[in-house]
Scaffold this motif. Structure first.
Motif, short mmCIF file in Angstrom:
data_model
loop_
_atom_site.label_atom_id
_atom_site.label_comp_id
_atom_site.label_asym_id
_atom_site.label_seq_id
_atom_site.Cartn_x
_atom_site.Cartn_y
_atom_site.Cartn_z
N MET A 113 5.65 -9.91 -40.53
CA MET A 113 4.75 -10.13 -39.39
C MET A 113 4.47 -11.61 -39.14
O MET A 113 4.40 -12.05 -38.00
N PHE A 114 4.30 -12.38 -40.21
CA PHE A 114 3.81 -13.73 -40.01
C PHE A 114 4.83 -14.83 -40.27
O PHE A 114 4.56 -15.99 -40.03
N TYR A 130 5.44 -4.25 -51.30
CA TYR A 130 5.62 -3.92 -49.88
C TYR A 130 4.60 -4.55 -48.93
O TYR A 130 4.97 -5.03 -47.85
N PRO A 131 3.33 -4.56 -49.30
CA PRO A 131 2.40 -5.25 -48.38
C PRO A 131 2.83 -6.68 -48.11
O PRO A 131 2.71 -7.17 -46.97
N VAL A 144 5.68 -6.71 -45.67
CA VAL A 144 5.16 -6.49 -44.31
C VAL A 144 4.51 -7.77 -43.80
O VAL A 144 4.74 -8.20 -42.67
N TRP A 145 3.71 -8.36 -44.65
CA TRP A 145 3.03 -9.61 -44.31
C TRP A 145 4.04 -10.66 -43.87
O TRP A 145 3.89 -11.32 -42.85
N TRP A 198 7.16 -1.38 -55.48
CA TRP A 198 6.34 -0.86 -54.38
C TRP A 198 5.17 -1.79 -54.10
O TRP A 198 4.75 -1.95 -52.97
N TRP A 238 7.24 -24.31 -23.60
CA TRP A 238 7.45 -23.69 -24.90
C TRP A 238 8.89 -23.80 -25.37
O TRP A 238 9.16 -23.86 -26.56
#
Lengths: 274, 350
Positions: A16-17, A8-9, A12-13, A5, A240
């Motif tokens: 996202m990145f 998890y951050p 997520v990190w 657990w 781009w």
């Protein structure tokens, strides 16, 4: 179960990145807008194979290659000295090696800009001892110098950390068996340090091949590297699609060379232990 | 199993929420925040402090180096700037692409101070979108101690005598434009043959060029690092203050005449405050402070009257009408832009 657990951050990190931007880059790189809407295309990748862009890539690889060689030639002896008996307790030396890395990379590069000037400190010293002033700034060698200066610690540290871990008894055994110091280096120390060399090469080559600030500042905008090209496509001309395609190609190249490097590293680790 | 799965999900949701709250938190404040996007070294920073104090509005001030930088970050960057200062051709491009708010002139009473010559210019014929901020020319600055030929036209930049002593601007419109003008074409050429010829000329020049620079040009010329440089007139004024050996010449071919004006992008959520800010910039005292600080030429009539005699009589900053009679103003070339991009990449990649 509980332990995972905590991760998890980070998941997520990373989504996202890393994952989302990657998907975006692939999306931009493979899509073009037409009056009817978006459609899939490989034209951006095709465009890369024009001689103009291949030349930019070749120049980036060439300068990064020279930078890596110079870093290796300078860095290996430094690591040897730092890891040698006389100096290994003097942590201050390693500390001095690392200190410049704490300062912002851009500032350090700007500092070279004034050091290398025609009326800068180095040229003032040169003319003080009676030699003619030289054009030090705004050429290929200024770019290589900037790269070497900025990336040298990335070569020294991995080699140093491998060298310092080499079992002294192996070296002593070689000496007992009559090997002179050159043979000890050639047959024992160098093969054992190869993993450090390989990771040093990787850590210097990667940032060197993608740099854009160093070539922009110290090269005076005359040595367009692949990083500069990507920067201009994103920030100036707003293309781009092509910029993303170039980034993807760059990533593939890096992954490719890392794969080669890591295979080489493994092979030699085995060989070194024999 | 199900339970574990759902609790995992909750964690993920919580984490994402936490992130968005942190991110959103950055923008949360009672005071209005105005995002000003300007050229580097193009405003006296104390003016911003004073504006913040006077109106209780927070200003976030960021800078850019070229019109193209600014355009791309506004068009694709998802930015929400409230005030920006593009030049003529970029203003017409942004108007064409519906990127600008119409400015309510009644909110800018100080507009009356703007000299009439700077109104109704072709890029904004009805003065609906822009309020003039500064203006000037593009020319050559040279060091009198290092150049012994007369500096008259752009061709001096191709003189082999000054090999590796020439600084060019890292700005495609300016560099290609001046080459076109030297060859006798318009700076706004869309003709492929003419552009091709300009490209060859610039390729030829590359071995003579010391560097393609941005704002560094000031330090380099003041420090005597190069003999000749392509610069904007306002920078030349500032350079001459610091090094009297420098002189500015508007080339005999005419050079380029430009106008930087304040605009309000469509992305702005604080149009009224943005107008307040623009009006503040047009206050006599403020316009004077900015002009004296950055050295560029002001379109503000009252501020101009209060300027130093010496500066006013300097034709670098305030050229006479005859001097700028042949000067060209850049036009929007959106349709030929990829040709320009391509040429500039080829030159820099050579």
């Amino acid at each position: 179960m509980k332990k995972s657990w905590v991760a998890y951050p980070y998941v997520v990190w990373m989504i996202m990145f890393i994952v989302v931007p990657l998907i975006l880059i692939i999306f931009y790189g493979t899509v073009r807008t037409t009056p009817q809407g978006m459609e899939f295309t490989l034209e951006h990748f095709k465009r890369f194979f024009e001689p103009l862009y291949i030349m930019v890539l070749v120049r980036s690889l060439y300068l990064a290659f020279i930078c890596t060689i110079v870093c290796l030639l300078l860095g290996y002896p430094v690591s040897m000295i730092l890891a040698s008996k006389e100096y290994r307790d003097k942590k201050i030396l390693i500390f001095l090696m690392v200190i410049p890395m704490w300062m912002n990379f851009l500032l350090r590069t700007y500092a070279w800009l004034t050091l290398l000037e025609k009326n800068g400190i180095i040229n003032t010293l040169i003319s003080f001892i009676g030699l003619p002033k030289m054009d030090l700034l705004y050429n290929q060698w200024a770019v290589v110098l900037g790269m070497v200066y900025n990336f040298l610690p990335f070569m020294v540290l991995p080699i140093y950390s491998v060298l310092i871990k080499i079992d002294k008894s192996i070296i002593e055994a070689a000496e007992d068996l009559g090997a002179n110091s050159r043979t000890v280096f050639r047959k024992v120390i160098f093969p054992l340090s190869l993993p450090g060399v390989v990771s040093g090469i990787t850590m210097v080559f990667m940032p060197a091949v993608t740099t854009f600030v160093i070539s922009r500042l110290l090269g005076g905008g005359q040595f367009l590297l692949i990083g500069n090209l990507i920067e201009e496509l994103f920030l100036k001309s707003g293309e781009w699609g092509f910029g993303s395609a170039l980034s993807i190609i760059m990533m593939i190249l890096i992954l490719f060379s890392m794969a080669i490097m890591s295979r080489y590293e493994k092979e030699n680790e085995g060989g070194g232990l024999l | 199993m199900k339970k574990i799965l759902s609790s995992k999900l909750i964690w993920v949701v919580v984490a994402v929420l936490a992130f968005s709250i942190i991110l959103a938190g950055c923008g949360q404040e009672n005071r209005v925040t105005l995002k000003v996007y300007n050229w580097g070294e193009y405003m006296d920073k104390s003016v911003i402090d004073d504006f913040e104090k006077e109106y209780g509005i927070r200003v976030i001030y960021t800078t850019y180096a070229t019109n193209e930088d600014m355009y791309v970050s506004m068009k694709h960057g998802g930015s929400n700037y409230d005030v920006a200062f593009p030049s003529d051709y970029m203003i017409s491009r942004m108007i064409n692409e519906d990127m600008l708010h119409k400015i309510d002139i009644s909110n800018i009473p100080n507009y009356k101070y703007i000299d009439d010559t700077f109104k109704n210019l072709p890029f904004d014929p009805d003065n609906e979108y822009s309020v003039p901020y500064m203006w000037g020319t593009l020319g050559i600055v040279y060091n009198k101690t290092m150049v012994d030929d007369p500096v008259e036209g752009w061709d001096i930049l191709w003189n082999e005598k000054y090999s590796k002593q020439i600084l060019m601007l890292d700005s495609q419109r300016d560099s290609i434009g001046l080459t076109l003008q030297m060859l006798g074409y318009s700076m706004n050429s869309r003709n492929i043959d003419e552009l091709e010829k300009a490209k060859e000329k610039l390729m030829e020049q590359k071995s003579l060029v010391l560097a393609y620079v941005g704002d560094e040009v000031k330090d380099k010329m003041v420090g005597g690092e190069a003999a000749l440089a392509v610069v904007w007139s306002g920078d030349a004024v500032a350079m001459k203050w610091e090094n009297p050996d420098l002189e500015y010449v508007l080339p005999k071919e005419g050079g380029n005449l430009w106008f930087d004006s304040a605009v309000i992008p469509k992305t702005s959520q604080h149009k009224e405050e943005a107008e307040l800010f623009i009006n503040y910039l047009c206050e006599t005292e403020i316009a004077l402070r900015n002009t004296e600080y950055i050295g560029y030429s002001t379109p503000h009539t009252e501020a101009m009257k209060m300027l130093d005699e010496e500066l006013l009589s300097d034709s670098t900053a305030y050229p006479s009408d005859e001097e700028i009679a042949d000067s060209e103003v850049f036009e929007d070339l959106s349709d030929t832009l990829d040709v320009y991009n391509r040429i500039w990449t080829e030159i820099k990649a050579k």
